[in-house]
Design a protein around this motif. Structure first.
Motif: not given
Ligand SMILES: Cc1ncc(COP(=O)(O)O)c(C=O)c1O
Length: 340
Positions: A206-228
């Motif tokens: 298992a396991g994947s990553l999403v990569a990008g700017s620090r600002a984008l990854i901060k936003a992704c972090h929040r949506f990761r939590k929201m998506h469980g």
């Protein structure tokens, strides 16, 4: 005799050495940001892709979805190539969770900068603003095909000139890099977000990553939590990813050579038309009868295959099948097709 499982490169089982690396992993609570193995993997993958930051997530689906959600608002549009995973195989998540609508362009999974420009909807209150272009490389349902680097650059440049973001679904970027003779960093260059998977050709469970700017990854972090998708001692899984990068990436040419051997062994088989593979995916068209009839007969003979359409079989090579196994599979497929 064990079945030859060519349904996907996701069917691999973690090796004893990978399981040991998982068992030995140093872990912490990753929701508190305290898992050192996850951090190490995130830093390594961000560096490999030439991005400022990366975020570990359970699946490629979540990586794609949180990347696209972070770059759109409900009602926005995402331009996507024909048959792309984030449109066809992610349960309608773009519509259901991001609230984005999609526009499909191109015909074989790839598309041109001119097609992006033609599809773009600008500042018009009657239309959905086009915000992101999503590229898939390699393209799964188009038969593991690779984008040319020049075409990637043109599409990314066009997206940016139009004020859009560019997302790369690089679930199999490792295969694309091998086939194109480029680095992952070169293939990811210019993209605002990149998703990669460790659980396909690299053989992690298992396991994947999403990569990008620090600002984008901060936003992704929040949506990761929201998506469980916030995981706790996720270093156990990240360790499998680190092991896969260390030990399984370099052997991908073997999978590509086995896919080529499978295609060559089937060339000229009665009732079949085979697309020459570029990577580890072989698309086989059934000219008489149906794909499901061939798949059922092959299954009875110990060869597992997937359907990619009513007349199309998909066979995927991976680290748990060797040359003998793919040649055995070719024989079984040819015999099954000859009976139709
Ligand atoms: C191109 C591509 N992107 C994304 C995914 C999604 O990965 P997952 O199954 O981990 O959600 C897949 C899965 O096969 C894929 O082929």
């Amino acid at each position: 005799m064990a079945a030859v499982d060519l349904r996907s490169d996701t069917v691999t089982k973690p090796s004893a050495a990978m399981r040991k690396a998982m068992a030995d992993a140093e872990v912490g609570d990753d929701v508190y940001g305290e898992d050192p193995t996850v951090r190490r993997l995130e830093e390594r993958v961000a560096d490999m892709l030439g991005c400022e930051a990366a975020l570990f997530v359970p699946t490629g689906t979540m990586a794609n979805q949180i990347a696209l959600r972070s770059q759109t608002r409900p009602g926005d549009e995402v331009i996507i190539g024909q048959g792309a995973h984030c449109w066809r195989h992610e349960s309608g998540a773009l519509a259901a969770l991001a609230g984005a609508q999609t526009q499909i362009i191109g015909s074989d999974g790839t598309f041109t900068a001119a097609e992006v420009r033609a599809a773009f909807k600008g500042d018009d209150p009657y239309q959905s603003p086009t915000k992101v272009v999503a590229v898939e490389n390699t393209h799964n349902m188009a038969g593991g095909i690779c984008w040319q680097r020049a075409a990637l650059t043109e599409v990314v440049t066009a997206a940016h000139q139009l004020g859009m973001a560019a997302h790369l679904d690089g679930a199999r970027i490792w295969n694309a890099a091998v086939a194109a003779g480029e680095t992952e960093k070169q293939l990811a260059h210019g993209f605002d977000s990149v998703s990669v998977c460790l659980s396909k050709g690299l053989g992690a469970p298992a396991g994947s990553l999403v990569a990008g700017s620090r600002a984008l990854i901060k936003a992704c972090h929040r949506f990761r939590k929201m998506h469980g998708g916030g995981m706790r001692q996720a270093g156990v899984l990240a360790a499998a990813g680190v092991y896969a990068l260390d030990h399984h990436r370099a052997r991908l040419p073997e999978d590509h050579a086995n896919a080529k051997a499978l295609a060559e062994a089937l060339a000229g088989a009665a009732g079949l038309r085979v697309m020459p593979p570029q990577t580890n995916i072989v698309m086989i068209d059934v000219e008489r009868g149906t794909a499901s009839a061939v798949i059922a007969q092959a299954r009875d003979a110990g060869v597992l295959l997937g359907a990619a359409g009513p007349q199309r079989i998909r066979a995927v090579t991976h680290l748990d099948v060797d040359r003998d196994a793919v040649l055995r599979a070719a024989k079984v497929i040819a015999e099954a097709a000859a009976k139709l």
